[in-house]
Design an enzyme around this catalytic site. Structure first.
Site, short mmCIF file in Angstrom:
data_model
loop_
_atom_site.label_atom_id
_atom_site.label_comp_id
_atom_site.label_asym_id
_atom_site.label_seq_id
_atom_site.Cartn_x
_atom_site.Cartn_y
_atom_site.Cartn_z
N ASP A 36 0.82 -1.21 0.00
CA ASP A 36 0.00 0.00 0.00
C ASP A 36 0.85 1.26 0.00
OD1 ASP A 36 -2.30 1.50 0.06
OD2 ASP A 36 -2.54 1.38 2.22
N GLY B 291 0.10 5.15 -4.60
CA GLY B 291 -0.53 6.38 -5.08
C GLY B 291 0.04 7.59 -4.35
N ASN C 23 -10.57 -3.30 -6.31
CA ASN C 23 -9.72 -2.36 -7.05
C ASN C 23 -10.20 -2.08 -8.47
OD1 ASN C 23 -6.59 -3.42 -5.48
ND2 ASN C 23 -7.90 -1.68 -5.00
N ARG D 293 2.04 -4.36 6.72
CA ARG D 293 1.34 -3.35 5.93
C ARG D 293 2.05 -2.01 6.07
NH1 ARG D 293 -4.95 -2.21 4.66
NH2 ARG D 293 -4.51 -0.59 3.15
C1 FPP Z 1 -2.18 -0.02 -3.30
O1 FPP Z 1 -1.63 1.29 -3.23
C2 FPP Z 1 -1.63 -0.71 -4.46
C3 FPP Z 1 -2.35 -1.29 -5.42
C4 FPP Z 1 -3.83 -1.33 -5.44
C5 FPP Z 1 -1.70 -1.93 -6.59
C6 FPP Z 1 -0.45 -2.67 -6.21
C7 FPP Z 1 0.21 -3.12 -7.43
C8 FPP Z 1 1.54 -3.19 -7.57
C9 FPP Z 1 2.52 -2.83 -6.53
C10 FPP Z 1 2.06 -3.70 -8.82
C11 FPP Z 1 2.27 -5.15 -8.57
C12 FPP Z 1 2.96 -5.73 -9.65
C13 FPP Z 1 3.32 -7.00 -9.67
C14 FPP Z 1 4.09 -7.41 -10.81
C15 FPP Z 1 2.96 -7.96 -8.63
P1 FPP Z 1 -2.59 2.53 -3.45
O2 FPP Z 1 -2.67 2.83 -4.89
O3 FPP Z 1 -3.90 2.24 -2.78
O4 FPP Z 1 -1.83 3.65 -2.69
P2 FPP Z 1 -2.49 4.89 -1.97
O5 FPP Z 1 -3.22 4.36 -0.78
O6 FPP Z 1 -1.31 5.72 -1.60
O7 FPP Z 1 -3.39 5.56 -2.96
#
Ligand code: FPP
Length: 246
Positions: free
Chosen positions: A27, A30, A75, A194
């Site tokens: 996490d 973003g 998601n 986490r």
């Molecule tokens: C959560 O962070 C992350 C995700 C929903 C996507 C995670 C995907 C990857 C790390 C790519 C994985 C790739 C492979 C090859 C396994 P967020 O976007 O919710 O972050 P935020 O809370 O800061 O918005």
């Protein structure tokens, strides 16, 4: 604390008591991008680099089962552009099986593959097949995964068996439910990490985390490092797990 590591890594001593299964909620991608004035997809691309680095370190440390939350059943609600960017990161990763073979790591997906584009589904099946004999570590990648969906899916399988007369309702035990989850055959999560400062499970492996130790850190996933993982593992070794006993 005794030295455990098989290979030299960046920090010093690691404990002898390692969790059998470590789960990671990746996490903060973003926010990592936003802090830098970058579009969110670049945060995911950076998160994928961290994923590869941490996966390698898990293997170096000697972990046997690791799970990563890559994409939840919820998601899909994100903007189309962001979903597409994550799908393209997947495609790229799934096209390159060499790293997993070199690391003797088996890859298994948690969640239904049906929601993905056909080409991604094929790549998923291919990588599971290509790595099926790898036996030093197992990577469980949660993609289109939700803990409630996992339990619902198991309930449907068992209900169907009851309907066909293969089992009776009395045969349904915790063990049988566990054997019908996506994680069948793998241990429960001992240690859940986490990053990013959020203090919740977000529907990740909710059955399997029933007795997990939780570790939260404010570091955003793209900044999570092997040294941070070592620090977390040392904390794990110092916790006293009682499993409901005294
Ligand atoms: C959560 O962070 C992350 C995700 C929903 C996507 C995670 C995907 C990857 C790390 C790519 C994985 C790739 C492979 C090859 C396994 P967020 O976007 O919710 O972050 P935020 O809370 O800061 O918005």
């Amino acid at each position: 604390m005794a030295l455990f590591k098989k290979k030299e890594t960046e920090t010093s001593a690691l404990p002898e008591v390692l969790p059998k299964h470590v789960g990671f909620i990746m996490d903060g991608n973003g926010r990592w991008a936003k802090k830098r004035g970058l579009p969110r997809p670049l945060g995911h691309a950076e998160g994928a680099k961290t994923f590869r680095k941490i996966l390698r370190h898990c293997k170096d440390v000697g972990l046997q089962t690791v799970s990563f939350y890559a994409f939840s059943t919820e998601n899909w609600k994100r903007p189309q552009e962001e979903v597409q960017a994550i799908m393209n990161i997947f495609r790229e990763y799934l096209d390159d099986v060499r790293e997993l073979l070199t690391e003797n790591t088996r890859m298994i997906f948690l969640g239904s593959k049906d929601a993905f584009d056909k080409d991604i589904q094929e790549k998923m099946l291919r990588i599971e097949e290509d790595t099926k004999d790898c036996n030093e570590m197992t990577l469980l990648l949660a993609a289109n995964y939700g803990g409630r969906d996992d339990i619902t899916h198991a309930a449907r399988i068992l209900a169907e068996k009851v309907r066909k007369g293969e089992i009776s309702p009395d045969d349904i035990t915790e063990k049988l439910v566990a054997e019908n989850l996506y994680t069948a055959g793998y241990p429960d999560v001992d240690f859940l990490i986490r990053p990013s400062g959020e203090l919740r499970l977000s529907n990740f492996l909710i059955w399997q985390c029933a007795y997990a130790e939780y570790y939260f850190t404010n570091i955003l996933w793209p900044d999570f490092s092997p040294a941070e993982l070592d620090k977390a593992l040392i904390e794990y070794a110092n916790r006293h797990r009682r499993f409901g006993g005294v």
